[in-house]
Design a protein around this motif. Structure first.
Motif, PDB file in Angstrom:
ATOM      1  N   THR A 147      -2.806  -6.412  -9.005  1.00 15.25           N
ATOM      2  CA  THR A 147      -4.060  -5.804  -8.892  1.00 15.25           C
ATOM      3  C   THR A 147      -4.672  -5.488  -7.719  1.00 15.25           C
ATOM      4  O   THR A 147      -5.273  -4.617  -7.428  1.00 15.25           O
ATOM      5  CB  THR A 147      -5.087  -6.985  -9.940  1.00 15.25           C
ATOM      6  OG1 THR A 147      -4.455  -6.941 -11.047  1.00 15.25           O
ATOM      7  CG2 THR A 147      -6.380  -6.442  -9.993  1.00 15.25           C
ATOM      8  N   GLU A 148      -4.480  -6.556  -6.872  1.00 15.40           N
ATOM      9  CA  GLU A 148      -5.093  -6.204  -5.502  1.00 15.40           C
ATOM     10  C   GLU A 148      -4.774  -5.177  -4.786  1.00 15.40           C
ATOM     11  O   GLU A 148      -5.516  -4.476  -4.120  1.00 15.40           O
ATOM     12  CB  GLU A 148      -4.868  -7.558  -4.723  1.00 15.40           C
ATOM     13  CG  GLU A 148      -5.408  -7.400  -3.276  1.00 15.40           C
ATOM     14  CD  GLU A 148      -5.040  -8.637  -2.500  1.00 15.40           C
ATOM     15  OE1 GLU A 148      -5.345  -8.529  -1.220  1.00 15.40           O
ATOM     16  OE2 GLU A 148      -4.541  -9.652  -2.959  1.00 15.40           O
ATOM     17  N   PHE A 149      -3.371  -4.910  -4.753  1.00 13.63           N
ATOM     18  CA  PHE A 149      -2.982  -3.611  -4.087  1.00 13.63           C
ATOM     19  C   PHE A 149      -2.476  -2.471  -4.907  1.00 13.63           C
ATOM     20  O   PHE A 149      -2.026  -1.407  -4.662  1.00 13.63           O
ATOM     21  CB  PHE A 149      -1.499  -4.285  -3.436  1.00 13.63           C
ATOM     22  CG  PHE A 149      -1.758  -5.041  -2.408  1.00 13.63           C
ATOM     23  CD1 PHE A 149      -2.223  -4.613  -1.173  1.00 13.63           C
ATOM     24  CD2 PHE A 149      -1.590  -6.519  -2.787  1.00 13.63           C
ATOM     25  CE1 PHE A 149      -2.480  -5.796  -0.338  1.00 13.63           C
ATOM     26  CE2 PHE A 149      -1.493  -7.319  -1.828  1.00 13.63           C
ATOM     27  CZ  PHE A 149      -2.129  -7.149  -0.495  1.00 13.63           C
TER      28      PHE A 149
ATOM     29  N   TRP B 210       0.759  -1.207   0.080  1.00 13.10           N
ATOM     30  CA  TRP B 210      -0.051  -0.019   0.013  1.00 13.10           C
ATOM     31  C   TRP B 210       0.913   1.262  -0.026  1.00 13.10           C
ATOM     32  O   TRP B 210       0.530   2.253  -0.593  1.00 13.10           O
ATOM     33  CB  TRP B 210      -1.055   0.098   1.109  1.00 13.10           C
ATOM     34  CG  TRP B 210      -1.934  -0.986   1.062  1.00 13.10           C
ATOM     35  CD1 TRP B 210      -2.257  -1.994   1.896  1.00 13.10           C
ATOM     36  CD2 TRP B 210      -2.985  -1.329   0.310  1.00 13.10           C
ATOM     37  NE1 TRP B 210      -3.499  -2.841   1.552  1.00 13.10           N
ATOM     38  CE2 TRP B 210      -3.993  -2.245   0.606  1.00 13.10           C
ATOM     39  CE3 TRP B 210      -3.174  -0.558  -0.992  1.00 13.10           C
ATOM     40  CZ2 TRP B 210      -4.935  -2.849  -0.378  1.00 13.10           C
ATOM     41  CZ3 TRP B 210      -4.571  -0.852  -1.765  1.00 13.10           C
ATOM     42  CH2 TRP B 210      -5.169  -1.955  -1.254  1.00 13.10           C
ATOM     43  N   THR B 211       1.864   1.294   0.818  1.00  7.38           N
ATOM     44  CA  THR B 211       2.690   2.357   0.702  1.00  7.38           C
ATOM     45  C   THR B 211       3.584   2.555  -0.564  1.00  7.38           C
ATOM     46  O   THR B 211       3.518   3.846  -1.009  1.00  7.38           O
ATOM     47  CB  THR B 211       3.974   2.069   1.939  1.00  7.38           C
ATOM     48  OG1 THR B 211       3.211   1.976   3.093  1.00  7.38           O
ATOM     49  CG2 THR B 211       4.913   3.306   1.922  1.00  7.38           C
ATOM     50  N   VAL B 212       3.943   1.558  -1.327  1.00  9.93           N
ATOM     51  CA  VAL B 212       4.749   1.708  -2.517  1.00  9.93           C
ATOM     52  C   VAL B 212       3.534   2.254  -3.583  1.00  9.93           C
ATOM     53  O   VAL B 212       4.020   2.995  -4.374  1.00  9.93           O
ATOM     54  CB  VAL B 212       5.227   0.229  -2.841  1.00  9.93           C
ATOM     55  CG1 VAL B 212       5.562   0.263  -4.526  1.00  9.93           C
ATOM     56  CG2 VAL B 212       6.165  -0.303  -2.132  1.00  9.93           C
TER      57      VAL B 212
ATOM     58  N   GLU C 174       7.164   4.132   6.927  1.00 10.82           N
ATOM     59  CA  GLU C 174       7.335   5.353   7.129  1.00 10.82           C
ATOM     60  C   GLU C 174       8.886   5.570   6.782  1.00 10.82           C
ATOM     61  O   GLU C 174       9.206   6.800   6.368  1.00 10.82           O
ATOM     62  CB  GLU C 174       7.180   5.536   8.780  1.00 10.82           C
ATOM     63  CG  GLU C 174       7.549   6.754   9.072  1.00 10.82           C
ATOM     64  CD  GLU C 174       7.398   7.027  10.829  1.00 10.82           C
ATOM     65  OE1 GLU C 174       8.050   7.969  11.368  1.00 10.82           O
ATOM     66  OE2 GLU C 174       6.808   6.047  11.195  1.00 10.82           O
ATOM     67  N   ASP C 175       9.686   4.467   7.112  1.00  9.36           N
ATOM     68  CA  ASP C 175      11.163   4.668   6.535  1.00  9.36           C
ATOM     69  C   ASP C 175      11.102   4.816   5.180  1.00  9.36           C
ATOM     70  O   ASP C 175      12.125   5.727   4.619  1.00  9.36           O
ATOM     71  CB  ASP C 175      11.835   3.554   7.241  1.00  9.36           C
ATOM     72  CG  ASP C 175      12.150   3.736   8.787  1.00  9.36           C
ATOM     73  OD1 ASP C 175      12.217   4.649   9.230  1.00  9.36           O
ATOM     74  OD2 ASP C 175      12.371   2.517   9.367  1.00  9.36           O
ATOM     75  N   LEU C 176      10.510   3.996   4.355  1.00 11.43           N
ATOM     76  CA  LEU C 176      10.565   4.027   3.158  1.00 11.43           C
ATOM     77  C   LEU C 176      10.235   5.421   2.595  1.00 11.43           C
ATOM     78  O   LEU C 176      11.137   6.023   1.612  1.00 11.43           O
ATOM     79  CB  LEU C 176       9.757   3.172   2.381  1.00 11.43           C
ATOM     80  CG  LEU C 176       9.487   2.940   0.657  1.00 11.43           C
ATOM     81  CD1 LEU C 176      10.908   2.751   0.358  1.00 11.43           C
ATOM     82  CD2 LEU C 176       8.401   1.949   0.163  1.00 11.43           C
ATOM     83  N   THR C 177       9.117   6.105   2.941  1.00 12.28           N
ATOM     84  CA  THR C 177       8.638   7.327   2.524  1.00 12.28           C
ATOM     85  C   THR C 177       9.783   8.407   2.974  1.00 12.28           C
ATOM     86  O   THR C 177      10.113   9.295   2.054  1.00 12.28           O
ATOM     87  CB  THR C 177       7.496   7.634   3.281  1.00 12.28           C
ATOM     88  OG1 THR C 177       6.463   6.648   3.042  1.00 12.28           O
ATOM     89  CG2 THR C 177       7.062   9.131   2.659  1.00 12.28           C
ATOM     90  N   ARG C 178      10.466   8.177   4.022  1.00  8.73           N
ATOM     91  CA  ARG C 178      11.379   9.339   4.269  1.00  8.73           C
ATOM     92  C   ARG C 178      12.691   9.190   3.838  1.00  8.73           C
ATOM     93  O   ARG C 178      13.121  10.227   3.225  1.00  8.73           O
ATOM     94  CB  ARG C 178      11.719   9.102   5.994  1.00  8.73           C
ATOM     95  CG  ARG C 178      12.783   9.939   6.559  1.00  8.73           C
ATOM     96  CD  ARG C 178      12.988   9.750   8.154  1.00  8.73           C
ATOM     97  NE  ARG C 178      13.545   8.082   8.110  1.00  8.73           N
ATOM     98  CZ  ARG C 178      14.741   7.633   8.145  1.00  8.73           C
ATOM     99  NH1 ARG C 178      15.502   8.444   7.530  1.00  8.73           N
ATOM    100  NH2 ARG C 178      15.015   6.550   8.475  1.00  8.73           N
TER     101      ARG C 178
END
Length: 205
Positions: A147-149, A115-117, A194-198
């Motif tokens: 497709t699901e995500f 979901w974050t990706v 959170e770490d990925l986004t940062r």
């Protein structure tokens, strides 16, 4: 008397005949004077145009072409195919930071990160591309996961043979490999949302 009258009419007619000739001679003289006062080169000189302008500092030169791409680092010298069968060449990512996301369709941790990706990848597509590398599963399971995500906007490579997993020495999922714009791997391992986004935000700055 007739003789005198006849002579007077004849003289009047002769004077009227001379009047147009005299007028023509006067006009010709005026035009000649006016012509002498004109610059003989006036007609040959081209009309004055606007003064040439000097480009302002920073203006692109007409000869300026597209920037020449830099060398492709070793980390991005690989090719593959996406889940929908399109050819993929990582060399096109050279010069930008890149995030490689290694996932498997049955992995619960991968599902939690998907979901974050899906949320952040479109916004960083041109600055910090995120590339999914799917492995350890069947093709249908991988496409169902995408497709699901709602991961369709994110390039997803089909690595069922494990070629890229071995190349980057990935031994577990979910793993993020972050490559900076010089081609150096600056992170390899787990990252929560959170770490990925940062990290992606910092790379894009």
């Amino acid at each position: 008397m007739r003789s005198a009258g006849g002579t007077g009419r004849s003289t009047g007619r002769r004077r009227r005949r001379r009047s147009p000739s005299l007028l023509a001679a006067l006009l010709a003289g005026v035009l000649a004077v006016a012509g002498c006062g004109a610059d003989p080169d006036a007609e040959a000189a081209p009309p004055a145009g606007p003064a040439p302008t000097t480009p302002a500092v920073g203006d692109p030169s007409p000869s300026t072409g597209p920037a020449t791409p830099g060398p492709v680092p070793k980390t991005l010298r690989f090719t593959g195919k996406t889940l929908d069968g399109a050819a993929f060449d990582a060399a096109g990512l050279a010069g930008r930071p890149v995030v490689l996301w290694f996932w498997a369709p049955w992995c619960a941790a991968c599902a939690s990160q998907a979901w974050t990706v899906a949320e952040i990848a479109p916004g960083f597509r041109d600055t910090v591309p995120i590339i999914g590398i799917a492995g350890l599963g069947e093709h249908k399971a991988m496409t169902d996961f995408v497709t699901e995500f709602e991961l369709e906007p994110v390039p997803q490579l089909d690595d069922r043979e494990g070629t890229l997993w071995r190349r980057f020495e990935v031994v577990e999922q979910s793993t993020f490999v972050i490559i900076d714009r010089d081609g150096t791997v600056v992170h390899q391992g787990w990252l929560d949302g959170e770490d990925l986004t940062r990290r992606v935000t910092a790379l894009a700055a």
